[in-house]
Design an enzyme around this catalytic site. Structure first.
Site, PDB file in Angstrom:
ATOM      1  N   ASN A 129       0.829  -1.209   0.000  1.00 10.80           N
ATOM      2  CA  ASN A 129       0.000   0.000   0.000  1.00 10.80           C
ATOM      3  C   ASN A 129       0.873   1.273   0.000  1.00 10.80           C
ATOM      4  OD1 ASN A 129      -2.302   1.639   0.173  1.00 10.80           O
ATOM      5  ND2 ASN A 129      -3.225   0.410   1.787  1.00 10.80           N
ATOM      6  N   ILE A 130       0.269   2.401  -0.187  1.00 14.07           N
ATOM      7  CA  ILE A 130       0.965   3.687  -0.138  1.00 14.07           C
ATOM      8  C   ILE A 130       1.503   3.885   1.287  1.00 14.07           C
ATOM      9  CG2 ILE A 130       0.697   6.194  -0.454  1.00 14.07           C
ATOM     10  CD1 ILE A 130      -1.781   5.524  -2.245  1.00 14.07           C
ATOM     11  N   ALA A 131       2.790   4.217   1.405  1.00 12.39           N
ATOM     12  CA  ALA A 131       3.464   4.440   2.697  1.00 12.39           C
ATOM     13  C   ALA A 131       3.567   3.191   3.568  1.00 12.39           C
ATOM     14  CB  ALA A 131       2.799   5.585   3.479  1.00 12.39           C
ATOM     15  N   LYS A 153       7.866   0.488   1.519  1.00 12.05           N
ATOM     16  CA  LYS A 153       8.604  -0.107   0.392  1.00 12.05           C
ATOM     17  C   LYS A 153       9.960   0.571   0.179  1.00 12.05           C
ATOM     18  CE  LYS A 153       5.274   0.945  -2.429  1.00 12.05           C
ATOM     19  NZ  LYS A 153       4.414   1.604  -1.409  1.00 12.05           N
ATOM     20  N   THR A 154       9.961   1.898   0.166  1.00 14.39           N
ATOM     21  CA  THR A 154      11.215   2.633  -0.070  1.00 14.39           C
ATOM     22  C   THR A 154      12.221   2.329   1.039  1.00 14.39           C
ATOM     23  OG1 THR A 154       9.885   4.381  -1.062  1.00 14.39           O
ATOM     24  CG2 THR A 154      12.153   4.944  -0.546  1.00 14.39           C
ATOM     25  N   GLU A 176      10.567  -1.230  -6.926  1.00 13.75           N
ATOM     26  CA  GLU A 176       9.369  -0.818  -6.195  1.00 13.75           C
ATOM     27  C   GLU A 176       8.165  -0.932  -7.122  1.00 13.75           C
ATOM     28  OE1 GLU A 176       9.743   3.100  -4.594  1.00 13.75           O
ATOM     29  OE2 GLU A 176       7.957   2.929  -3.353  1.00 13.75           O
ATOM     30  N   ARG A 220       1.640   6.654   8.646  1.00 14.51           N
ATOM     31  CA  ARG A 220       2.947   6.880   8.014  1.00 14.51           C
ATOM     32  C   ARG A 220       2.838   7.922   6.895  1.00 14.51           C
ATOM     33  NH1 ARG A 220       5.113   0.593   7.794  1.00 14.51           N
ATOM     34  NH2 ARG A 220       5.079   0.286  10.058  1.00 14.51           N
TER      35      ARG A 220
HETATM   36  N1  LIG Z   1       8.482   0.334  10.193  1.00 10.14           N
HETATM   37  C1  LIG Z   1       8.202   1.650  10.210  1.00 10.14           C
HETATM   38  N2  LIG Z   1       7.703   2.229  11.302  1.00 10.14           N
HETATM   39  C2  LIG Z   1       7.407   3.550  11.322  1.00 10.14           C
HETATM   40  N3  LIG Z   1       7.578   4.389  10.273  1.00 10.14           N
HETATM   41  C3  LIG Z   1       8.076   3.864   9.130  1.00 10.14           C
HETATM   42  C4  LIG Z   1       8.410   2.477   9.035  1.00 10.14           C
HETATM   43  N4  LIG Z   1       8.873   2.242   7.783  1.00 10.14           N
HETATM   44  C5  LIG Z   1       8.832   3.428   7.137  1.00 10.14           C
HETATM   45  N5  LIG Z   1       8.359   4.405   7.940  1.00 10.14           N
HETATM   46  C6  LIG Z   1       8.121   5.819   7.582  1.00 10.14           C
HETATM   47  O1  LIG Z   1       6.835   5.857   6.958  1.00 10.14           O
HETATM   48  C7  LIG Z   1       6.843   6.700   5.810  1.00 10.14           C
HETATM   49  C8  LIG Z   1       6.547   5.857   4.562  1.00 10.14           C
HETATM   50  O2  LIG Z   1       7.598   4.941   4.335  1.00 10.14           O
HETATM   51  P1  LIG Z   1       8.178   4.648   2.877  1.00 10.14           P
HETATM   52  O3  LIG Z   1       9.303   3.700   3.011  1.00 10.14           O
HETATM   53  O4  LIG Z   1       8.397   5.933   2.159  1.00 10.14           O
HETATM   54  O5  LIG Z   1       6.897   3.886   2.251  1.00 10.14           O
HETATM   55  P2  LIG Z   1       6.496   3.592   0.734  1.00 10.14           P
HETATM   56  O6  LIG Z   1       7.746   3.650  -0.089  1.00 10.14           O
HETATM   57  O7  LIG Z   1       5.874   2.237   0.774  1.00 10.14           O
HETATM   58  O8  LIG Z   1       5.504   4.646   0.361  1.00 10.14           O
HETATM   59  C9  LIG Z   1       8.218   7.361   5.785  1.00 10.14           C
HETATM   60  O9  LIG Z   1       8.124   8.589   6.438  1.00 10.14           O
HETATM   61  C10 LIG Z   1       9.101   6.370   6.570  1.00 10.14           C
HETATM   62  O10 LIG Z   1      10.185   7.020   7.191  1.00 10.14           O
HETATM   63  N1  LIG Z   2      -0.173   3.275 -10.536  1.00  8.17           N
HETATM   64  C1  LIG Z   2      -0.012   4.156  -9.531  1.00  8.17           C
HETATM   65  C2  LIG Z   2       1.083   4.094  -8.699  1.00  8.17           C
HETATM   66  C3  LIG Z   2       1.210   5.008  -7.686  1.00  8.17           C
HETATM   67  N2  LIG Z   2       0.266   5.959  -7.520  1.00  8.17           N
HETATM   68  C4  LIG Z   2       0.419   6.978  -6.461  1.00  8.17           C
HETATM   69  C5  LIG Z   2       0.115   6.514  -5.087  1.00  8.17           C
HETATM   70  C6  LIG Z   2       1.024   7.352  -4.225  1.00  8.17           C
HETATM   71  O1  LIG Z   2       0.440   8.631  -4.022  1.00  8.17           O
HETATM   72  C7  LIG Z   2       2.258   7.496  -5.107  1.00  8.17           C
HETATM   73  C8  LIG Z   2       3.278   6.391  -4.877  1.00  8.17           C
HETATM   74  O2  LIG Z   2       3.695   6.471  -3.590  1.00  8.17           O
HETATM   75  P1  LIG Z   2       4.200   5.213  -2.705  1.00  8.17           P
HETATM   76  O3  LIG Z   2       3.143   4.194  -2.623  1.00  8.17           O
HETATM   77  O4  LIG Z   2       5.424   4.713  -3.380  1.00  8.17           O
HETATM   78  O5  LIG Z   2       4.477   5.889  -1.429  1.00  8.17           O
HETATM   79  O6  LIG Z   2       1.781   7.381  -6.449  1.00  8.17           O
HETATM   80  C9  LIG Z   2      -0.835   5.993  -8.346  1.00  8.17           C
HETATM   81  O7  LIG Z   2      -1.709   6.858  -8.161  1.00  8.17           O
HETATM   82  N3  LIG Z   2      -0.947   5.105  -9.350  1.00  8.17           N
END
Ligand SMILES: Nc1ncnc2c1ncn2[C@@H]1O[C@H](COP(=O)(O)OP(=O)(O)O)[C@@H](O)[C@H]1O
Ligand SMILES: Nc1ccn([C@H]2C[C@H](O)[C@@H](COP(=O)(O)O)O2)c(=O)n1
Length: 212
Positions: free
Chosen positions: A10-12, A15-16, A85, A144
């Site tokens: 899911n978003i946040a 993954k990163t 990702e 997050r």
């Molecule tokens: N295990 C965790 N616990 C708390 N916060 C986290 C954790 N992993 C990531 N975060 C924070 O949550 C936010 C989203 O993480 P991110 O890795 O950018 O997610 P994604 O790439 O899936 O969108 C960032 O601010 C990150 O620092």
């Molecule tokens: N096919 C897609 C892929 C991603 N998005 C949006 C969703 C988030 O706002 C952002 C990606 O962020 P992440 O999940 O990596 O934190 O891009 C979309 O709308 N459609």
């Protein structure tokens, strides 16, 4: 032997952060989502436009996402293991599907995007060896997301993350929606950062086994 691992969630969901952790391994190359392109294509921000008015701009963003993800999949591999990702598959099966099912994408836009996707997957080989699914609750992602504070995403309500979550679960866990292109490794991802890093270490062998 080269292996391609797609990190989905899911978003946040983290993954990163997961990719950043594995990028320290010399045999692994990491490809993050091309989100900077989605926020700036020749001076336009289709990501922001999509969140402002999905009916009008959903197809614009998703057409560009499809192109940039295809470009990621086809770029030359530089290490024995590639971790990327998301994928072309989740772009279609999760995000396009969500826009359509929630009534925010006209049927004709969905049809055109589906024709493109079907053509690409029928004519171009997109190898994926393993899917790592970071499984979170939508509530965790909501917290997050707020903490990360990306300008475009301030309008995202919890219900949006709940819909994305349901689509991921249908696709990768219940397997009731779309074909799953590779074996799936599920990593529960609601835990704090320290525990997550520990889990990544515990799963390292399984992840790297994809390259054997
Ligand atoms: N295990 C965790 N616990 C708390 N916060 C986290 C954790 N992993 C990531 N975060 C924070 O949550 C936010 C989203 O993480 P991110 O890795 O950018 O997610 P994604 O790439 O899936 O969108 C960032 O601010 C990150 O620092
Ligand atoms: N096919 C897609 C892929 C991603 N998005 C949006 C969703 C988030 O706002 C952002 C990606 O962020 P992440 O999940 O990596 O934190 O891009 C979309 O709308 N459609």
């Amino acid at each position: 032997v080269k292996a391609v691992i797609c990190v989905e969630g899911n978003i946040a969901s983290g993954k990163t952060t997961c990719l950043e952790y594995f990028s320290k391994t010399s045999s692994i190359e990491v490809l993050t989502e091309p989100i900077s392109k989605w926020r700036d294509v020749r001076g336009h921000n289709p990501l922001a436009l999509m969140y402002q008015d999905p009916q009008r701009w959903g197809i614009t963003l998703q057409t560009y996402v499809q192109l940039t993800m295809l470009d990621r999949h086809l770029s030359a591999v530089a290490a024995p293991v590639r971790m990327m990702e998301r994928s072309l598959f989740s772009a279609k099966y999760i995000f396009v599907e969500n826009l359509f099912r929630s009534g925010k994408m006209p049927e004709v836009d969905y049809a055109v995007l589906s024709e493109w996707f079907d053509w690409i997957t029928a004519n171009i080989c997109i190898p994926v060896d393993l899917i790592v699914y970071l499984q979170t609750s939508p509530q965790t992602c909501h917290e997050r997301l707020k903490q990360r504070c990306r300008e475009e995403e301030k309008v995202i309500p919890l219900e949006y993350l709940e819909s994305i979550h349901q689509l991921y679960e249908e696709w990768l866990i219940r397997r009731s929606s779309w074909p799953v292109p590779a074996p799936v490794l599920v990593i529960p991802a609601d835990h704090n950062l320290q525990r997550m890093l520990h889990q990544y270490e515990e799963n390292r062998a399984k992840i790297l086994a994809a390259s054997l």
